[in-house]
Design an enzyme around this catalytic site. Structure first.
Site, short mmCIF file in Angstrom:
data_model
loop_
_atom_site.label_atom_id
_atom_site.label_comp_id
_atom_site.label_asym_id
_atom_site.label_seq_id
_atom_site.Cartn_x
_atom_site.Cartn_y
_atom_site.Cartn_z
N MET A 65 -24.20 42.57 9.15
CA MET A 65 -23.65 43.53 10.09
C MET A 65 -24.35 44.87 9.90
SD MET A 65 -21.66 44.67 12.37
CE MET A 65 -20.62 43.27 12.64
N CYS A 66 -24.62 45.52 11.02
CA CYS A 66 -25.34 46.78 10.96
C CYS A 66 -24.91 47.71 12.07
CB CYS A 66 -26.84 46.54 11.12
SG CYS A 66 -27.68 46.12 9.61
N GLY A 67 -25.23 48.98 11.87
CA GLY A 67 -25.28 49.94 12.96
C GLY A 67 -26.74 50.11 13.29
#
Length: 674
Positions: free
Chosen positions: A1-3
């Site tokens: 998961m990332c921004g």
């Protein structure tokens, strides 16, 4: 998961994009473990790319983003590979995917590679050889990706998980894979050519309009663009993105056999008949389980496929691995990742952030309290706090997910059950001699919203041998207003309805997980969930006719109308719910996972004739989500199995807290600039 964030601007542009993004967006809050950035000169096209990634580490080795290989191909990946492409227990899916994508520069290779991925995703990929920028979202839109389309040549083109700066953003339609070309010789008014490889048989979200309809294509993507915009869209009519969207089984039930058999099994006739309905939905479910072999078999199959989906979503994180043992390791709340300051800035130009020994030291005592001075689990020092949390209203969707999580995890693993209530005004009874309620009674009454009561009811039906942390999240009106102004309105954007506000606020507080333990030895103690994975029940209502609008359509148009509405629901979900929920939940550095939207679950449910999934001739609390109710009964949730649908805005009572005369579809003025 990332921004993730990517900015395309002119090379003459001297904007400090790193500083601009950090000051004017919430992208960084999505990835607390590592931050990195990389700049790419597109070359003779007069354009440059700035890519920034903020990593929430949940798979394999901590891998900074953007990730670049030795060919110069660069990937921003906000997703999880739960199947389709093999990822080992100790491998990072970002690294695996970049290697797969880099295997060929042929567009068909990229499309077929992404089509294999099972799980939620949004991505941005720079292909160095072709000078193409690829991007897109999965078919359900489970991960947020917004775009800002420039209105003139001075404005940048931006892709981002959340809004950046004052520019106008829109959610990218989940209808295929997009490819940004930089023309060698820009045409008149065209610097950026965006080519869409549509998903096979794709329709625009919320409609049944085919994407390849030329006029609708132009109206959808060019809507709002000025004549001076440098962006032009085109559609590939030959090469398409292979679709994993299953076809809905639209077989109509046989009115003389299928439905009559069901009525006979229940000892009653469908609604509209003169016979009195049976009084107990529980009795009806028990009769079905005893008499209907087909329903029994389908329920067992659904439990199996759903349990596999839950297991994949529980164990794909660093501190839980499938096998005979659960590996005990401290999570971020006990022993933070090396880059707690989020400043693993890449200075080498490779996009691979570097972590120093100094950054990786210590910090254990400093994590005894969270940022808001609320203690985490009382057993944090023993490193046995929950690794998984569940948004838990006590409704059938969340209760079934919880019961299956109980099957998947060893008994020693605690699970956080997050239950949200918004403060209610307690009216005096007005009766003489009754006196005022005690402070304790009053305090309990103002949080006794429907979801709190059903939450405790469902808790009583769960495995008593496990440590369940029932987290009471209690929200006052001043706190709601402050959080909406400071946080939620920026995350719900670009959505803006009363429904988006209500659900967004409720989910934000739930995902934060800050409240009071409501059960067990620590009852009454402040608690903040340390779990980074949050299981959510979204997606069940859309597939199993759980909404009131489904009964309305059924009453007007019968089975055919219901089938058409369910078909529309699946196409609509990417535009209505999940991008918003992803932005809300991940704002806390946590990841939402949706077992009901697992590809295998969706394929299974889509293959079943509708009358086995729901029968809206039957009473409320029985007919909708009928198959899931049988599953719940088989899992020991006999009382929960017959609860009627109650939306989170009503169950948590947020809808009653402010202006309760609004319609869900109204534009919410509270989300405006404040």
């Amino acid at each position: 998961m990332c921004g993730i964030c990517c900015v395309c601007s002119d090379t003459q542009e001297r904007e400090d994009w790193k500083g601009f993004i950090e000051k004017n967006s919430r992208v960084g809050r999505r990835g607390p473990d590592c931050s990195s950035s990389h700049q790419i000169d597109v070359g003779c096209h007069g354009k440059q790319l700035f890519l920034q990634g903020h990593v929430l580490h949940l798979r394999g080795q901590l891998t900074p983003q953007p990730l670049q290989d030795h060919h110069g191909n660069t990937l921003l990946w906000n997703g999880e590979i739960f199947g389709g492409i093999e990822v080992g227990d100790k491998e990072n899916d970002t690294q695996i995917l970049l290697k797969e994508l880099s295997g060929s520069s042929d567009p068909g290779h990229l499309l077929s590679t992404l089509a294999k991925v099972q799980g939620p995703w949004a991505f941005v990929y720079w292909e160095e050889k072709t000078k193409h920028l690829w991007f897109g979202r999965d078919m359900f839109g489970r991960r947020s990706l917004l775009w800002h389309l420039p209105q003139n040549r001075k404005e940048p083109f931006i892709l981002s998980s959340t809004k950046v700066g004052p520019q106008e953003f829109r959610e990218i339609p989940s209808v295929g894979i997009y490819c940004l070309h930089f023309p060698d010789v820009p045409g008149e008014g065209c610097d950026l050519q965006i080519h869409l490889y549509q998903r096979e048989d794709s329709v625009w979200p919320g409609t049944l309009d085919k994407v390849d309809n030329g006029q609708i294509f132009n109206d959808r993507l060019w809507n709002g663009l000025s004549d001076t915009s440098p962006v032009k869209f085109s559609l590939d009519t030959e090469l398409k993105f292979p679709s994993r969207m299953p076809k809905l089984n639209k077989t109509l039930p046989n009115m003389d056999s299928d439905l009559k058999k069901l009525a006979d099994d229940l000892g009653t006739k469908p609604s509209g008949s003169k016979s009195d309905p049976v009084s107990s939905n529980q009795t009806n479910l028990e009769k079905l389980m005893k008499s209907d072999e087909v329903m029994n078999k389908l329920a067992d199959q659904l439990i199996d496929v759903l349990e596999r989906a839950v297991k994949k979503r529980i164990y794909n994180q660093p501190y839980l691995t499938l096998g005979s043992e659960v590996k005990r390791s401290p999570c971020s709340q006990c022993k933070p990742h090396p880059n707690t300051s989020r400043k693993s800035e890449d200075n080498s130009g490779t996009g691979k952030g570097h972590i120093t020994d100094e950054e990786s030291g210590g910090g254990e005592e400093e994590m005894e309290e969270s940022d808001d001075n609320t203690r985490t689990s009382p057993s944090t020092s023993k490193q046995d706090h929950a690794k998984v949390a569940i948004l838990f209203s006590g409704g059938i969707d969340s209760a079934v997910i919880t019961a299956l999580a109980d099957r998947c995890l060893p008994q020693s693993e605690p699970i956080d059950l997050i239950n949200v209530a918004f403060e209610q005004q307690i009216k005096s009874s007005g009766k003489k001699g009754t006196g005022n309620p005690s402070v304790a009674v009053y305090d309990q009454q103002r949080w006794n919203v429907p979801d709190r009561l059903t939450g405790y009811s469902a808790l009583s039906e769960l495995n008593p041998g496990r440590r369940w942390n029932f987290v009471q999240v209690n929200v006052t009106l001043p706190e709601l207003q402050q959080v909406r102004s400071n946080h939620v309105r920026h995350l719900v954007y670009p959505l803006d309805t009363v429904l988006d506000d209500s659900i967004g606020c409720a989910v934000w507080f739930a995902a934060r997980g800050q409240g009071v333990i409501g059960n067990g030895a620590q009852q009454g103690e402040p608690y903040t969930s340390a779990a980074r994975v949050i299981l959510c029940g979204m997606g069940a209502d859309e597939q199993l006719a759980g909404y009131s609008r489904h009964r309305g359509r059924f009453s007007e148009e019968g089975w055919q109308g219901l089938l058409d509405e369910i078909e529309l629901e699946i196409t609509r979900i990417s535009a209505r719910n999940l991008g918003r929920d992803d932005r809300i939940i991940t704002d806390h550095g946590k990841e939402s996972r949706f077992p009901f939207l697992d590809e295998e679950v969706v394929n299974f449910l889509s293959s079943i004739p509708m009358q086995y999934k729901a029968n809206l001739d039957l009473p409320r609390g029985l007919g909708e989500k009928l198959l899931l109710r049988i599953c719940a009964t088989k899992l020991g949730l006999s009382s929960t199995a017959v609860l009627p649908k109650r939306a989170i805005q009503f169950g948590s009572r947020i809808a009653k807290m402010e202006n309760n005369k609004e319609k869900a579809s109204d534009k919410c003025t509270r989300l405006g600039d404040g």
